[in-house]
Design a protein around this motif. Structure first.
Motif, PDB file in Angstrom:
ATOM      1  N   ASP A 357      43.354  47.661  28.173  1.00 51.29           N
ATOM      2  CA  ASP A 357      44.084  48.904  28.394  1.00 51.29           C
ATOM      3  C   ASP A 357      43.708  49.879  27.274  1.00 51.29           C
ATOM      4  O   ASP A 357      44.028  49.629  26.109  1.00 51.29           O
ATOM      5  N   PRO A 358      43.014  50.983  27.586  1.00 51.49           N
ATOM      6  CA  PRO A 358      42.593  51.908  26.520  1.00 51.49           C
ATOM      7  C   PRO A 358      43.749  52.554  25.769  1.00 51.49           C
ATOM      8  O   PRO A 358      43.547  53.103  24.689  1.00 51.49           O
ATOM      9  N   ARG A 359      44.941  52.475  26.321  1.00 52.12           N
ATOM     10  CA  ARG A 359      46.091  53.071  25.635  1.00 52.12           C
ATOM     11  C   ARG A 359      46.584  52.193  24.496  1.00 52.12           C
ATOM     12  O   ARG A 359      47.042  52.690  23.465  1.00 52.12           O
ATOM     13  N   THR A 360      46.504  50.860  24.686  1.00 54.24           N
ATOM     14  CA  THR A 360      47.154  49.944  23.743  1.00 54.24           C
ATOM     15  C   THR A 360      46.230  48.883  23.169  1.00 54.24           C
ATOM     16  O   THR A 360      46.563  48.267  22.156  1.00 54.24           O
ATOM     17  N   GLY A 361      45.102  48.612  23.827  1.00 48.73           N
ATOM     18  CA  GLY A 361      44.248  47.506  23.414  1.00 48.73           C
ATOM     19  C   GLY A 361      44.620  46.191  24.048  1.00 48.73           C
ATOM     20  O   GLY A 361      44.003  45.164  23.742  1.00 48.73           O
ATOM     21  N   GLU A 362      45.592  46.175  24.939  1.00 53.72           N
ATOM     22  CA  GLU A 362      45.965  44.926  25.599  1.00 53.72           C
ATOM     23  C   GLU A 362      44.812  44.449  26.482  1.00 53.72           C
ATOM     24  O   GLU A 362      44.341  45.173  27.364  1.00 53.72           O
ATOM     25  N   ILE A 363      44.350  43.221  26.251  1.00 55.59           N
ATOM     26  CA  ILE A 363      43.261  42.657  27.038  1.00 55.59           C
ATOM     27  C   ILE A 363      43.809  42.214  28.390  1.00 55.59           C
ATOM     28  O   ILE A 363      44.744  41.407  28.462  1.00 55.59           O
ATOM     29  N   ILE A 364      43.234  42.763  29.449  1.00 59.95           N
ATOM     30  CA  ILE A 364      43.677  42.464  30.813  1.00 59.95           C
ATOM     31  C   ILE A 364      42.804  41.387  31.439  1.00 59.95           C
ATOM     32  O   ILE A 364      43.277  40.553  32.201  1.00 59.95           O
ATOM     33  N   LYS A 365      41.517  41.404  31.092  1.00 61.55           N
ATOM     34  CA  LYS A 365      40.574  40.432  31.656  1.00 61.55           C
ATOM     35  C   LYS A 365      39.520  40.091  30.623  1.00 61.55           C
ATOM     36  O   LYS A 365      38.856  40.977  30.085  1.00 61.55           O
ATOM     37  N   GLY A 366      39.349  38.815  30.342  1.00 63.58           N
ATOM     38  CA  GLY A 366      38.226  38.354  29.540  1.00 63.58           C
ATOM     39  C   GLY A 366      37.101  37.940  30.468  1.00 63.58           C
ATOM     40  O   GLY A 366      37.337  37.326  31.510  1.00 63.58           O
ATOM     41  N   HIS A 367      35.881  38.281  30.094  1.00 59.93           N
ATOM     42  CA  HIS A 367      34.744  37.963  30.975  1.00 59.93           C
ATOM     43  C   HIS A 367      33.568  37.497  30.123  1.00 59.93           C
ATOM     44  O   HIS A 367      32.947  38.280  29.405  1.00 59.93           O
ATOM     45  N   VAL A 368      33.263  36.210  30.215  1.00 62.68           N
ATOM     46  CA  VAL A 368      32.173  35.594  29.459  1.00 62.68           C
ATOM     47  C   VAL A 368      30.953  35.468  30.364  1.00 62.68           C
ATOM     48  O   VAL A 368      31.071  35.027  31.512  1.00 62.68           O
ATOM     49  N   SER A 369      29.795  35.848  29.854  1.00 56.62           N
ATOM     50  CA  SER A 369      28.532  35.637  30.565  1.00 56.62           C
ATOM     51  C   SER A 369      27.685  34.668  29.746  1.00 56.62           C
ATOM     52  O   SER A 369      27.310  34.971  28.609  1.00 56.62           O
ATOM     53  N   LEU A 370      27.401  33.509  30.323  1.00 56.00           N
ATOM     54  CA  LEU A 370      26.617  32.485  29.640  1.00 56.00           C
ATOM     55  C   LEU A 370      25.247  32.376  30.296  1.00 56.00           C
ATOM     56  O   LEU A 370      25.141  32.081  31.487  1.00 56.00           O
ATOM     57  N   GLY A 371      24.193  32.615  29.516  1.00 57.86           N
ATOM     58  CA  GLY A 371      22.832  32.513  30.042  1.00 57.86           C
ATOM     59  C   GLY A 371      22.477  31.067  30.345  1.00 57.86           C
ATOM     60  O   GLY A 371      22.568  30.192  29.479  1.00 57.86           O
TER      61      GLY A 371
END
Length: 802
Positions: A357-371
């Motif tokens: 959330d750009p207003r607060t920094g609350e992470i809504i979704k983590g997304h890991v990309s592993l090669g």
């Protein structure tokens, strides 16, 4: 008497009424999706119509790439997140505008006019304008197809920047992808198949696209309900290991800083905040891509779950979980934190990104990309180091696979850490591997002359990782002074000897921090370099045709040998940073930590002594008896970017490999910034070493060294020329203190005098004299003669994106 309306207004009204009536009639045949926004799909025209009920109501808009190109060098991966933006719809005449407010500059105050003054002072962005298709009972219908059919992710720009050609979107070959277009109560998802047409220019795109002039990828859009206002921001501290999230608050009193810094983090609350140990109101759950194969799948699940150890340490029960992604779930669906298994044509970086959330920094979704190819490189390293693994049978792969899986467990934890809000900690390797947020090099040892692999990688969360979780996610009892409680967490970590130094201070080229490095090991950097050289020597001595399987060509053996030959490269990088190095911390007033100090003379001398081994032909020449293993490459097995490079055509070049290795060392040790620091270091402490002492040791251990073996002597000559070029570089550089130029020139003149007498009889000394003479004729045009390029060692590419 009523005034007559102009004819064009009447016609416009009638036209709008007709279009609206037309849409109302046609939408009965459209497929309707009901969710956060309701929308319709018109299959006959491949169009999306969106219903907008609430004007001026903010929501989150995220763009991403659901299908990529498959080249790490280009960087357009499957599942790659784009920017997140807070937006809202605003009516303007006969259209709706999609407006992005400027959240970088705010006024957090109850004074509405003060807020408005800041809002009007800084530009906002209107992302799109949509003609109104229908307006009825306060609900607006707009055609968003053209909005979806634009290169939001910047595919064409990325292709151009990577010098792959000029491409533009071909709408005739693009379409809505319904299988990934969905609606849910709090988010809607759109997916679009997009084809870019152009003239291919570079090799990267040609290597991965079947018809390089037509590149088809898929772009994804999410409209998401913003979180409620129950999230509590937490202050950023440079010692915490968290990333900063910041904005300017113009309502701040003059005596305080305008810049407000907080940390990004997931929302995590205790069900029973008064209890020391409690379950979470809503646990943080990550889902592993169900396209991940075994045994990698189990390793990634295991490594990701390590983080629960840190959450348990702060009083949460089962608050961090890793599960398999449901078969019908979309990895880009905002409701899922995802660990995605990404394929590319070359091994490349893995990375952890997030939607916040750009207003607060609350992470809504983590997304890991592993090669997916990273594990194969670790397998290759193990294959090179093991003594005749395929001597008796070709299915003896388990020891190598076990080592590669141990690395993958750590990698899973590492990238998830980024999505939890944590930065790299490159000082952790000097603290007994205190963090999974370091880049780990496999840690081996010699026992009775054999290489021991039992301690290659760590097997759980580190002590520093518990500190970062405690800082970011601890729930404090009501009435606690949070600032004091957070300070205590960090002060206790310092008292335990834990260190935290991140990216900008750990990079090798010109880097100064003596205890923060990438891919290094050990509390004593110099001792570990010597140990790695011993392990390298043992493995090269054991290296044989039995390091590959039956019926594999020797060309494969050469590829296995390459990472073994350069096994010492990262520990060498670490050791060079000790010379002219500094010890410092991210201190704040009153914390009692060391602010900054030069590395002591003894440590610098020990590091220099270890580094000089990498410039000695006795150490880095490939043993003559091993050269018969490497014939010219077999048909179908040509050299790649990960092969040893040379100047002998099809023949294996035994002289270029040491030249490349030496050039790597010298580019770091004699880096212009390090040279200038050595001048300053000597000025501040005449008893410490300076540039003159370093150059003296380098020259003494290269030019003054003779080998009885003609082969090793030729290897040393190649190394010596690299020394000459790098001293010339310091002599000519305009990016150093003049004192650096002076000392470098002094050593060039010494070399010139030392070879002058024998230049006629000795062709090598004659060539040294000629090059020095040419240098002084036109020093302004000097450039270091490039050595054969070192094979890719780290994941291919320049940056690790988080």
């Amino acid at each position: 008497m009523k005034k007559a309306q102009p004819l064009f207004l009447i016609l416009a009204f009638l036209c709008a009424t007709f279009v609206s009536a037309q849409f109302s009639e046609k939408k009965k045949n459209f497929k309707k999706y009901e969710g956060f926004f309701d929308f319709y799909y018109d299959e006959g025209n491949d169009k999306i119509f969106l219903e907008v009920k609430d004007l001026e109501k903010e929501f989150l808009y995220v763009s991403s790439l659901s299908s990529g190109i498959g080249s790490n060098d280009i960087g357009l991966d499957r599942g790659q997140l784009g920017n997140e933006r807070v937006v809202f719809f605003r009516k303007a005449g006969n259209k709706l505008l999609l407006v992005q407010p400027n959240l970088k500059f705010r006024a957090l105050t109850d004074n509405e006019l003060e807020r408005k003054s800041v809002e009007q002072a800084f530009a906002k962005s209107i992302l799109f304008g949509f003609p109104i298709t229908e307006q009825k009972n306060g609900v607006y219908v707009i055609d968003i197809t053209n909005f979806l059919m634009q290169d939001t992710h910047g595919v064409s720009a990325r292709l151009q920047r990577s010098d792959q050609g000029n491409y533009s979107l071909d709408k005739a070959k693009s379409a809505i992808a319904l299988d990934r277009t969905k609606a849910f109560p709090k988010n809607i998802e759109f997916d679009v198949t997009m084809t870019f047409k152009g003239t291919p220019k570079g090799s990267y795109v040609r290597s991965v696209v079947p018809t390089p002039g037509l590149i088809t990828v898929a772009q994804h859009y999410s409209f998401i309900e913003l979180p409620d206002n129950g999230f509590k921001k937490r202050a950023f501290d440079p010692r915490s290991g968290a990333y900063p999230f910041s904005y300017y608050d113009y309502a701040t009193p003059v005596e305080e800083s305008l810049v407000k810094r907080f940390i990004p983090r997931h929302r995590l609350e205790k069900k029973n905040p008064d209890q020391e140990v409690s379950e979470a109101v809503e646990p943080i759950v990550y889902y592993l891509d169900n396209g991940t194969p075994e045994p990698v799948r189990s390793a990634l699940l295991d490594g990701g779950r390590w983080w629960n150890q840190a959450f348990e340490a702060i009083g949460f029960k089962n608050a961090f979980q890793v599960k398999m992604l449901p078969d019908d779930a979309d990895p880009l669906d905002i409701r899922y934190n995802v660990i995605q298994w990404v394929h590319r044509s070359t091994r490349g970086w893995s990375y952890g990104a997030s939607v916040a959330d750009p207003r607060t920094g609350e992470i809504i979704k983590g997304h890991v990309s592993l090669g997916s190819l990273r594990i194969r490189q670790d397998f290759l390293i193990a294959q090179a180091l093991m003594n005749k693994p395929f001597a008796e049978r070709d299915d003896n792969y388990k020891p190598m696979l076990d080592l590669a899986l141990a690395r993958i467990r750590q990698l899973s934890a590492h990238e998830i850490g980024h999505t939890l809000g944590f930065a790299h900690n490159f000082a952790a390797s000097t603290n007994n591997r205190a963090s999974v947020m370091d880049y780990p090099h496999p840690q081996f040892s010699l026992k009775n002359g054999e290489i021991d692999y039992s301690n290659a990688y760590d097997t759980g969360i580190g002590e520093w990782d518990k500190v970062t979780v405690a800082y970011a996610y601890s729930v404090f009892p009501e009435g606690t002074d949070e600032r004091k409680a957070l300070n205590k967490i960090l002060e206790d970590a310092t008292a335990k000897g834990l260190r935290y130094i991140s990216d900008q201070d750990a990079r090798p080229m010109g880097g100064a921090h003596a205890y923060a490095h990438l891919w290094d090991n050990g509390k004593s950097i110099s001792d570990e370099l010597k140990s790695m050289l011993d392990i390298r020597k043992t493995a090269i001595s054991n290296f044989s045709i039995d390091n590959i399987k039956t019926n594999e060509p020797n060309s494969v053996l050469e590829d296995v040998f390459a990472p073994l030959y350069f096994f010492h490269r990262y520990q060498t990088e670490a050791a060079t940073k000790v010379v002219g190095g500094l010890d410092y911390n991210y201190t704040v007033k009153g914390d009692g930590q060391l602010t900054v100090a030069p590395v002591d003379k003894k440590s610098q001398e020990q590091a220099l002594k270890a580094i000089l081994l990498t410039l000695d032909a006795e150490e880095i020449a490939i043993p003559k008896e091993k050269l018969s293993l490497f014939p010219p490459r077999a048909i179908g097995y040509g050299r790649t970017r990960e092969s040893l490079k040379g100047k002998t055509g099809v023949a294996f070049d035994a002289l270029s490999a040491p030249e490349t290795a030496a050039d790597m060392t010298l580019g770091l040790l004699l880096h212009p910034e390090r040279a200038s620091r050595l001048i300053q270091q000597k000025a501040l402490d005449p008893n410490n070493i300076g540039l003159s002492e370093v150059l003296q040791e380098v020259v003494s251990n290269t030019f003054d060294k003779k080998h009885k073996d003609p082969y090793k002597n030729e290897v040393q000559q190649n190394i010596n020329f690299r020394v000459l070029f790098h001293i010339m570089n310091l002599a000519a550089s305009d990016k150093v203190h003049p004192q650096v130029n002076a000392i470098a020139n002094q050593y060039l003149q010494k070399l010139s005098l030392s070879v002058a007498q024998e230049a006629i009889k000795d062709p090598i000394k004659g060539e040294i004299a000629r090059r020095i003479n040419n240098f002084y004729k036109h020093p302004e045009t000097f450039k270091v003669v490039p050595s054969p390029k070192i094979p890719d060692g780290s994941p291919i590419g320049m940056d690790c994106f988080h």
